[in-house]
Design an enzyme around this catalytic site. Structure first.
Site, PDB file in Angstrom:
ATOM      1  N   GLY A  48       0.742  -1.452  -0.079  1.00 47.59           N
ATOM      2  CA  GLY A  48       0.461   0.050   0.036  1.00 47.59           C
ATOM      3  C   GLY A  48       0.796   1.199   0.475  1.00 47.59           C
ATOM      4  O   GLY A  48       0.542   1.972  -1.158  1.00 47.59           O
ATOM      5  N   CYS A  49       1.769   1.213   0.953  1.00 48.90           N
ATOM      6  CA  CYS A  49       2.771   2.690   1.121  1.00 48.90           C
ATOM      7  C   CYS A  49       3.415   2.988  -0.703  1.00 48.90           C
ATOM      8  O   CYS A  49       3.695   3.721  -0.712  1.00 48.90           O
ATOM      9  CB  CYS A  49       3.321   2.018   2.106  1.00 48.90           C
ATOM     10  N   THR A  50       3.837   1.725  -1.140  1.00 50.34           N
ATOM     11  CA  THR A  50       4.548   2.052  -1.938  1.00 50.34           C
ATOM     12  C   THR A  50       3.622   2.262  -3.351  1.00 50.34           C
ATOM     13  O   THR A  50       3.707   3.381  -4.813  1.00 50.34           O
ATOM     14  CB  THR A  50       5.542   0.026  -3.333  1.00 50.34           C
ATOM     15  N   ALA A  53       3.041   6.080  -2.632  1.00 49.14           N
ATOM     16  CA  ALA A  53       3.809   7.086  -2.911  1.00 49.14           C
ATOM     17  C   ALA A  53       4.794   6.722  -4.478  1.00 49.14           C
ATOM     18  O   ALA A  53       5.129   8.408  -5.034  1.00 49.14           O
ATOM     19  CB  ALA A  53       5.627   5.784  -1.975  1.00 49.14           C
TER      20      ALA A  53
END
Length: 160
Positions: A48-50, A53
């Site tokens: 999710g964070c990838t 970003a």
């Protein structure tokens, strides 16, 4: 770490100075006179964070063209952030908050639900700070996927 209550539009954005993935100190005050999107995410190199970003990276040129800077903050150490940047070709500034002081100051750390359990952790949150250092927009518990598109709609930004 002190956790403040949630921030609202009109509040003064808490000042911070954190290291980026190169070890350079970056302070919110460095951006006075500019609009800054400050977003908090749980962990570098997770799916999710990838996605989030990469979405910010893909939108960075158009956001900058409309006067916005983007700062991503997580508890990860600068070395991990550098690997994240290199692995995914990220162009946004990534800042390290290992003691979670800034996360706490923005109300972006605390109780959250994870897979049906209540845990302490990073609350995925996004703030838009105006040219005078005031909170223009505060969003808590945002979704990683589609967040940048929603943020652009909320700010009435075109795709220029």
């Amino acid at each position: 770490m002190t956790v403040t209550s949630r921030l609202s539009p009109g509040d003064t954005a808490p000042e911070f100075s954190l290291q980026d993935d190169t070890g350079t100190e970056v302070a919110l005050g460095d951006f006075l006179g500019k609009k800054v999107i400050v977003y908090f995410y749980p962990a570098a190199m997770t799916p999710g964070c990838t996605k989030q970003a990469c979405d910010f990276t893909d939108s960075l040129d158009s956001l900058k063209a409309q006067g916005f800077e983007v700062l991503g903050i997580s508890p990860d150490k600068p070395e991990k952030l550098a690997k994240f940047r290199a692995r995914d070709g990220l162009t946004i500034r990534l800042l390290s908050d290992p003691d979670k002081q800034v996360l706490g100051a923005y109300g972006a750390f605390g109780e959250k639900s994870l897979y049906g359990k209540t845990v302490q952790g990073v609350i995925r949150s996004t703030f838009v700070v105006d040219e005078d250092g005031k909170i223009f927009l505060a969003q808590y518990n945002v979704k990683a996927t589609g967040h940048v598109a929603k943020l652009r709609r909320d700010l009435a930004l075109n795709d220029a």
